[in-house]
Scaffold this motif. Sequence first.
Motif, PDB file in Angstrom:
ATOM      1  N   SER A 157     153.657 -48.412  41.795  1.00 29.96           N
ATOM      2  CA  SER A 157     153.044 -47.987  40.541  1.00 29.96           C
ATOM      3  C   SER A 157     153.939 -48.380  39.377  1.00 29.96           C
ATOM      4  N   LEU A 158     153.475 -48.110  38.188  1.00 33.73           N
ATOM      5  CA  LEU A 158     154.279 -48.360  36.988  1.00 33.73           C
ATOM      6  C   LEU A 158     155.629 -47.651  37.072  1.00 33.73           C
ATOM      7  N   ALA A 159     155.661 -46.479  37.699  1.00 32.47           N
ATOM      8  CA  ALA A 159     156.909 -45.708  37.797  1.00 32.47           C
ATOM      9  C   ALA A 159     157.991 -46.486  38.528  1.00 32.47           C
ATOM     10  N   ASP A 160     157.630 -47.187  39.591  1.00 35.29           N
ATOM     11  CA  ASP A 160     158.622 -47.956  40.345  1.00 35.29           C
ATOM     12  C   ASP A 160     159.270 -49.020  39.463  1.00 35.29           C
ATOM     13  N   LEU A 161     158.438 -49.745  38.727  1.00 38.43           N
ATOM     14  CA  LEU A 161     158.968 -50.812  37.876  1.00 38.43           C
ATOM     15  C   LEU A 161     159.754 -50.255  36.695  1.00 38.43           C
ATOM     16  N   ALA A 162     159.321 -49.122  36.161  1.00 38.87           N
ATOM     17  CA  ALA A 162     159.973 -48.550  34.979  1.00 38.87           C
ATOM     18  C   ALA A 162     161.341 -47.964  35.302  1.00 38.87           C
ATOM     19  N   ILE A 163     161.482 -47.381  36.484  1.00 38.24           N
ATOM     20  CA  ILE A 163     162.721 -46.693  36.850  1.00 38.24           C
ATOM     21  C   ILE A 163     163.714 -47.620  37.543  1.00 38.24           C
ATOM     22  N   LEU A 164     163.214 -48.630  38.211  1.00 39.30           N
ATOM     23  CA  LEU A 164     164.061 -49.547  38.984  1.00 39.30           C
ATOM     24  C   LEU A 164     165.275 -50.092  38.219  1.00 39.30           C
ATOM     25  N   PRO A 165     165.123 -50.589  36.985  1.00 41.31           N
ATOM     26  CA  PRO A 165     166.302 -51.164  36.309  1.00 41.31           C
ATOM     27  C   PRO A 165     167.438 -50.177  36.096  1.00 41.31           C
ATOM     28  N   PHE A 166     167.110 -48.895  35.935  1.00 42.33           N
ATOM     29  CA  PHE A 166     168.159 -47.890  35.733  1.00 42.33           C
ATOM     30  C   PHE A 166     168.875 -47.576  37.041  1.00 42.33           C
ATOM     31  N   ILE A 167     168.141 -47.553  38.143  1.00 40.38           N
ATOM     32  CA  ILE A 167     168.778 -47.339  39.445  1.00 40.38           C
ATOM     33  C   ILE A 167     169.645 -48.548  39.800  1.00 40.38           C
ATOM     34  N   ARG A 168     169.199 -49.724  39.428  1.00 41.20           N
ATOM     35  CA  ARG A 168     170.020 -50.932  39.624  1.00 41.20           C
ATOM     36  C   ARG A 168     171.335 -50.802  38.874  1.00 41.20           C
TER      37      ARG A 168
END
Length: 225
Positions: A157-168
Amino acid sequence: MTTISSLPMLYSLRNCPYAMRARMAVYVSGQAVQLRDIVLSDKPVHMLQVSPKATVPVLVLSNGEVLEQSLEIMIWAFEQSDPNNYLMSDSPNTRAEMLSLVDLFDTEFKLRLEKYRSAKRYHDESVLEHRLACEQYLKMLELKLSQHTYLMSDSPSLADLAILPFIRQLARVERQWYLQSPYPNIRKWLNDYLQSRMFSKVMTKYPMWLTEKSLIVFSADKPLS
């Protein structure tokens, strides 16, 4: 016929997490944009004229409308095409929950992450304190990923793409700690994305706009002529 010059124009910065997630949404939704990679020390005059906030990403649509926030750009991209339901439009309650999760990470988590990164960079003794503050949010994601493949369900979902860069970003602060941390589901989720064709394309290094003035199309499709 669609030409490069008629495409929306995206001002971006390769490693900026906000620009990164905007590019991911553009790619996944199958949109095509003119990509203008910039350097913060030499911002294009046109970008500053259309968006005085002077930060990326900025998307200038073909009709002249300007989108200045990464989440706006992501939603725009999926509103153009969303066959895999990244916006979770068929479930208003789940969509609201998804956007609430993104907002939590954009505000509370991002603030704690910046303190954690800063403490590590400057060898501050408060590193552990700030890491523990971030972990409260990691535990939330780990629980979600223990229940399904992605953050909201078994589909991305959009949540995966939106949060991914911060977890990276977090995964790079104390690399050894992260690799041994009690968050195996987060590690798998992040690694699957980082190893994907999508992420490879999103992180391709393009010539700087002000240096080359090249017309570059960013899209999941073949370049336009």
